[in-house]
Design an enzyme around this catalytic site. Sequence first.
Site, mmCIF file in Angstrom:
data_model
loop_
_atom_site.group_PDB
_atom_site.id
_atom_site.type_symbol
_atom_site.label_atom_id
_atom_site.label_comp_id
_atom_site.label_asym_id
_atom_site.label_seq_id
_atom_site.Cartn_x
_atom_site.Cartn_y
_atom_site.Cartn_z
ATOM 1 N N GLU A 16 0.840 -1.216 0.000
ATOM 2 C CA GLU A 16 0.000 0.000 0.000
ATOM 3 C C GLU A 16 0.864 1.250 0.000
ATOM 4 O O GLU A 16 2.069 1.205 0.232
ATOM 5 C CB GLU A 16 -0.900 0.024 1.247
ATOM 6 C CG GLU A 16 -2.359 -0.333 1.001
ATOM 7 C CD GLU A 16 -3.134 0.754 0.255
ATOM 8 O OE1 GLU A 16 -2.523 1.771 -0.152
ATOM 9 O OE2 GLU A 16 -4.346 0.593 0.087
ATOM 10 N N ASN A 144 -9.830 5.224 2.592
ATOM 11 C CA ASN A 144 -8.779 4.911 1.643
ATOM 12 C C ASN A 144 -8.232 6.168 0.976
ATOM 13 O O ASN A 144 -7.906 7.124 1.646
ATOM 14 C CB ASN A 144 -9.278 3.862 0.632
ATOM 15 C CG ASN A 144 -8.600 2.515 0.840
ATOM 16 O OD1 ASN A 144 -7.387 2.447 1.035
ATOM 17 N ND2 ASN A 144 -9.366 1.446 0.808
ATOM 18 N N ASP A 192 -9.653 2.179 -4.407
ATOM 19 C CA ASP A 192 -8.751 2.032 -3.266
ATOM 20 C C ASP A 192 -7.907 3.298 -3.146
ATOM 21 O O ASP A 192 -8.451 4.384 -2.985
ATOM 22 C CB ASP A 192 -7.916 0.759 -3.457
ATOM 23 C CG ASP A 192 -7.280 0.241 -2.176
ATOM 24 O OD1 ASP A 192 -6.916 1.050 -1.314
ATOM 25 O OD2 ASP A 192 -7.119 -0.990 -2.038
#
Length: 281
Positions: A16, A144, A192
């Site tokens: 991420e 997110n 996302d």
Amino acid sequence: MTGYEVAVRARAELGEGPTWDPEAGRLIWVDILSSRVHGYDPSSGRCTVRTTGQHVGAAKPRAGGGLVLNLRDGVGLVDPDGAFRWLHRDPVPGRRGNDAAVAPDGSLWAGTMRYDEAPGGGTLTRLTGDGAAEVVLPAVAVSNGTGWSPDGRLMYYVDSPTRRVDVFDFDGQRITGRRQLAQVEEGAGFPDGLTVDADGCVWVALWDGAAIRRYTPAGPLDRELDLPVSRPTACAFAGPGLTDLYVTTARTGLAAPHSLAGSLLVVPDAGQGLVQPAFAG
């Protein structure tokens, strides 16, 4: 197929938060579930890893050196000498830090989510350099992607289960006027992480969608980059010219993940990014 390359072949469970650190000339990204902060120098290929001791949703550069970390139990600071200290400790059972972004004024906008992704169990909190914290969105599911327009007057935001990319008016500190910029249709995955380019377009990674989408500031989709992995998680422009789009990916929850799932990918010369501010703390 997109002209992607493999920047770092890895097996991250939940890669991420790619972030370019211009001072260090490196890309910072995290593996949330392995509690690791990765560094990658594209000029030399050198990789570094720091273990955080608990799940880490995001890592961003600090103005004075070091990192700010969005962790399971709150937000912490890594000093230039490597020492760790808490900036804002706020442990909630069943909840962890997720994506985060630094606003034009140097404040950190840190998201949280419940491990079970329960609706209303997450938050978005604004933290200043002295540790003052204000919850700006109190009841989200999976906080997110967050980013700002080139002129700093708009903020983009994703609460993934809504399938929406939303936009707010931003006055430098506060957000108002929430409305939908784009909707991701059923079957195309969930929005996302995101980044905003120099044209003000919003690039969004599609979890379970195997793609990165670019939406114009008015909302229409104008570009889609197909990827070999089903779970891209976030994207950011990086490198000396901020023209290469780096993409983090995940393998968690997949019965038969692609061989590149969990790797750091890059699409060279994908566009023109913006310099991201460092955290003011």
